[in-house]
Design a protein around this motif. Structure first.
Motif, PDB file in Angstrom:
ATOM      1  N   SER A  86       0.818  -1.215   0.000  1.00  0.00           N
ATOM      2  CA  SER A  86       0.000   0.000   0.000  1.00  0.00           C
ATOM      3  C   SER A  86       0.854   1.269   0.000  1.00  0.00           C
ATOM      4  CB  SER A  86      -0.924   0.006   1.228  1.00  0.00           C
ATOM      5  OG  SER A  86      -0.170  -0.019   2.425  1.00  0.00           O
ATOM      6  N   ARG A  87       2.131   1.145   0.278  1.00  0.00           N
ATOM      7  CA  ARG A  87       3.099   2.252   0.164  1.00  0.00           C
ATOM      8  C   ARG A  87       4.257   1.779  -0.705  1.00  0.00           C
ATOM      9  NH1 ARG A  87      -0.737   4.079   1.819  1.00  0.00           N
ATOM     10  NH2 ARG A  87      -1.119   5.460   3.607  1.00  0.00           N
ATOM     11  N   ASP A  88       4.832   2.702  -1.489  1.00  0.00           N
ATOM     12  CA  ASP A  88       5.933   2.305  -2.367  1.00  0.00           C
ATOM     13  C   ASP A  88       7.187   1.995  -1.547  1.00  0.00           C
ATOM     14  OD1 ASP A  88       7.732   4.763  -2.213  1.00  0.00           O
ATOM     15  OD2 ASP A  88       5.894   5.703  -2.926  1.00  0.00           O
ATOM     16  N   LEU A  89       8.131   1.312  -2.171  1.00  0.00           N
ATOM     17  CA  LEU A  89       9.311   0.836  -1.446  1.00  0.00           C
ATOM     18  C   LEU A  89      10.186   1.966  -0.924  1.00  0.00           C
ATOM     19  CD1 LEU A  89      10.307  -2.214  -3.676  1.00  0.00           C
ATOM     20  CD2 LEU A  89       9.165  -2.246  -1.450  1.00  0.00           C
ATOM     21  N   GLU A  90      10.212   3.104  -1.623  1.00  0.00           N
ATOM     22  CA  GLU A  90      11.003   4.234  -1.132  1.00  0.00           C
ATOM     23  C   GLU A  90      10.411   4.808   0.141  1.00  0.00           C
ATOM     24  OE1 GLU A  90      14.104   5.364  -2.386  1.00  0.00           O
ATOM     25  OE2 GLU A  90      13.770   3.330  -3.156  1.00  0.00           O
ATOM     26  N   THR A  91       9.083   4.845   0.234  1.00  0.00           N
ATOM     27  CA  THR A  91       8.431   5.289   1.471  1.00  0.00           C
ATOM     28  C   THR A  91       8.751   4.328   2.609  1.00  0.00           C
ATOM     29  OG1 THR A  91       6.624   6.331   0.243  1.00  0.00           O
ATOM     30  CG2 THR A  91       6.219   5.812   2.557  1.00  0.00           C
ATOM     31  N   ILE A  92       8.702   3.034   2.310  1.00  0.00           N
ATOM     32  CA  ILE A  92       9.033   2.028   3.319  1.00  0.00           C
ATOM     33  C   ILE A  92      10.482   2.180   3.775  1.00  0.00           C
ATOM     34  CG2 ILE A  92       9.338  -0.465   3.695  1.00  0.00           C
ATOM     35  CD1 ILE A  92       6.949  -0.866   1.777  1.00  0.00           C
ATOM     36  N   ALA A  93      11.393   2.418   2.818  1.00  0.00           N
ATOM     37  CA  ALA A  93      12.806   2.596   3.155  1.00  0.00           C
ATOM     38  C   ALA A  93      13.000   3.818   4.047  1.00  0.00           C
ATOM     39  CB  ALA A  93      13.632   2.738   1.883  1.00  0.00           C
ATOM     40  N   GLY A  94      12.279   4.904   3.756  1.00  0.00           N
ATOM     41  CA  GLY A  94      12.397   6.117   4.550  1.00  0.00           C
ATOM     42  C   GLY A  94      11.907   5.939   5.974  1.00  0.00           C
ATOM     43  N   ARG A  95      10.896   5.103   6.158  1.00  0.00           N
ATOM     44  CA  ARG A  95      10.317   4.921   7.494  1.00  0.00           C
ATOM     45  C   ARG A  95      11.016   3.828   8.299  1.00  0.00           C
ATOM     46  NH1 ARG A  95       3.731   5.239   6.458  1.00  0.00           N
ATOM     47  NH2 ARG A  95       3.696   7.379   5.653  1.00  0.00           N
ATOM     48  N   TYR A  96      11.428   2.750   7.610  1.00  0.00           N
ATOM     49  CA  TYR A  96      11.898   1.575   8.340  1.00  0.00           C
ATOM     50  C   TYR A  96      13.310   1.129   7.959  1.00  0.00           C
ATOM     51  CZ  TYR A  96       6.879   1.476   9.112  1.00  0.00           C
ATOM     52  OH  TYR A  96       5.593   1.819   9.415  1.00  0.00           O
ATOM     53  N   GLY A  97      13.928   1.830   7.009  1.00  0.00           N
ATOM     54  CA  GLY A  97      15.299   1.495   6.638  1.00  0.00           C
ATOM     55  C   GLY A  97      15.370   0.754   5.315  1.00  0.00           C
ATOM     56  N   ARG A  98      16.520   0.932   4.640  1.00  0.00           N
ATOM     57  CA  ARG A  98      16.720   0.351   3.315  1.00  0.00           C
ATOM     58  C   ARG A  98      16.678  -1.182   3.346  1.00  0.00           C
ATOM     59  NH1 ARG A  98      15.844   2.333  -1.359  1.00  0.00           N
ATOM     60  NH2 ARG A  98      16.599   4.292  -0.471  1.00  0.00           N
ATOM     61  N   GLU A  99      17.253  -1.777   4.388  1.00  0.00           N
ATOM     62  CA  GLU A  99      17.315  -3.236   4.458  1.00  0.00           C
ATOM     63  C   GLU A  99      15.924  -3.860   4.456  1.00  0.00           C
ATOM     64  OE1 GLU A  99      19.067  -6.831   7.330  1.00  0.00           O
ATOM     65  OE2 GLU A  99      19.499  -4.732   7.795  1.00  0.00           O
ATOM     66  N   LYS A 100      15.011  -3.290   5.240  1.00  0.00           N
ATOM     67  CA  LYS A 100      13.650  -3.829   5.289  1.00  0.00           C
ATOM     68  C   LYS A 100      12.940  -3.632   3.962  1.00  0.00           C
ATOM     69  CE  LYS A 100      12.767  -3.700  10.270  1.00  0.00           C
ATOM     70  NZ  LYS A 100      14.143  -3.445  10.676  1.00  0.00           N
ATOM     71  N   ALA A 101      13.180  -2.508   3.299  1.00  0.00           N
ATOM     72  CA  ALA A 101      12.560  -2.274   1.995  1.00  0.00           C
ATOM     73  C   ALA A 101      13.046  -3.297   0.975  1.00  0.00           C
ATOM     74  CB  ALA A 101      12.861  -0.857   1.513  1.00  0.00           C
ATOM     75  N   VAL A 102      14.329  -3.614   1.010  1.00  0.00           N
ATOM     76  CA  VAL A 102      14.884  -4.623   0.102  1.00  0.00           C
ATOM     77  C   VAL A 102      14.243  -5.984   0.367  1.00  0.00           C
ATOM     78  CG1 VAL A 102      16.961  -5.935  -0.469  1.00  0.00           C
ATOM     79  CG2 VAL A 102      17.074  -3.442  -0.283  1.00  0.00           C
ATOM     80  N   GLN A 103      14.121  -6.342   1.643  1.00  0.00           N
ATOM     81  CA  GLN A 103      13.524  -7.636   1.997  1.00  0.00           C
ATOM     82  C   GLN A 103      12.070  -7.713   1.554  1.00  0.00           C
ATOM     83  OE1 GLN A 103      14.268  -7.662   6.219  1.00  0.00           O
ATOM     84  NE2 GLN A 103      16.250  -8.681   6.006  1.00  0.00           N
ATOM     85  N   LEU A 104      11.328  -6.633   1.737  1.00  0.00           N
ATOM     86  CA  LEU A 104       9.922  -6.623   1.342  1.00  0.00           C
ATOM     87  C   LEU A 104       9.774  -6.672  -0.176  1.00  0.00           C
ATOM     88  CD1 LEU A 104       8.510  -4.090   3.932  1.00  0.00           C
ATOM     89  CD2 LEU A 104       7.816  -6.470   3.690  1.00  0.00           C
ATOM     90  N   GLY A 105      10.670  -6.000  -0.891  1.00  0.00           N
ATOM     91  CA  GLY A 105      10.648  -6.060  -2.341  1.00  0.00           C
ATOM     92  C   GLY A 105      10.885  -7.478  -2.838  1.00  0.00           C
ATOM     93  N   GLU A 106      11.868  -8.140  -2.260  1.00  0.00           N
ATOM     94  CA  GLU A 106      12.166  -9.523  -2.639  1.00  0.00           C
ATOM     95  C   GLU A 106      10.990 -10.442  -2.311  1.00  0.00           C
ATOM     96  OE1 GLU A 106      15.699 -10.285  -0.433  1.00  0.00           O
ATOM     97  OE2 GLU A 106      17.041  -9.372  -1.933  1.00  0.00           O
TER      98      GLU A 106
END
Length: 229
Positions: A86-106
């Protein structure tokens, strides 16, 4: 959710998915006692996916379902395979960190691939169609799609392709759109037939599924005991 008695598929709601289900047989209710390595409560997407994973690894598995396989949202949803949240990966990275955004993308990309692998492996007849089209009404929406495409490509998504206004007619029968984007890793399935196919795959690996077996208690201890109504 109430059962619908006039459904062409007893125990399911009166829907096109239920009416066009490939497998309308009713599994038995749990009677007496059964034992297994793994007991999973609920025969929807999550429960059946976990049960199939465990059965493939050699565990004995029982699935208990209070209604019918895919009775709830798993057998009634739109059937779209859509990558993202429901939020794009860059928003997720900004809120929770790049590592979590990468994991969620995968994880998102892996989910669609798991569906495709299981359809191929077990011959699941669920009308799988690869690819999804996102339509844009305005140039602003097109720019947002371009940004989303660039962000996803940083996460290894190589299946996104922008569509110009002149090309829209290849994908939809309308000239109202300003353009759009194709997701080659997206798709569409008949969701109820997919979960029914997973159920048959579980049973082919000696897993057991009991319908109309609502769980009323779980007693924890050295040996876990699950009781149905």
């Amino acid at each position: 959710m109430a059962k619908v008695t006039n459904s062409p598929n007893p125990g399911h709601t009166s829907s096109w998915y239920a009416a066009s289900a490939n497998d309308k047989r009713v599994r038995p209710s749990l009677e007496g006692e059964e034992t297994a390595d793994i007991c999973i409560i609920g025969a929807g997407f999550t429960g059946l996916s976990a049960a199939l994973e465990m059965a493939e690894q050699g565990f004995s598995v029982i699935v208990l379902e209070g209604e019918r396989i895919g009775f709830g949202a798993s057998g009634r949803n739109g059937g779209q395979i859509v990558n993202g949240y429901s939020r794009d990966l860059e928003t997720i990275a900004g809120r929770y960190g790049r590592e979590k955004a990468v994991q969620l993308g995968e994880m998102s990309l892996e989910g669609g691939e798991i569906i495709r692998q299981r359809v191929r492996k077990y011959g699941i007849d669920c009308d799988l169609v690869d690819g999804g089209f996102f339509a844009a009404f305005t140039s602003k929406q097109i720019k947002e799609m371009e940004t989303n495409k660039n962000n996803w490509e940083k996460h290894g998504h190589s299946g996104l392709e922008m569509v110009s206004k002149a090309e829209v007619g290849k994908y939809v029968k309308s000239d109202r759109y300003a353009g759009g984007m194709i997701d080659r890793f997206g798709g569409h399935i008949h969701p109820l037939n997919y979960v029914l196919g997973e159920a048959s795959a579980i049973e082919s690996l000696n897993g057991r599924i009991f319908e109309n077996s609502r769980v009323v208690s779980v007693e924890k201890g050295a040996q876990v005991t699950v009781r149905t109504d």
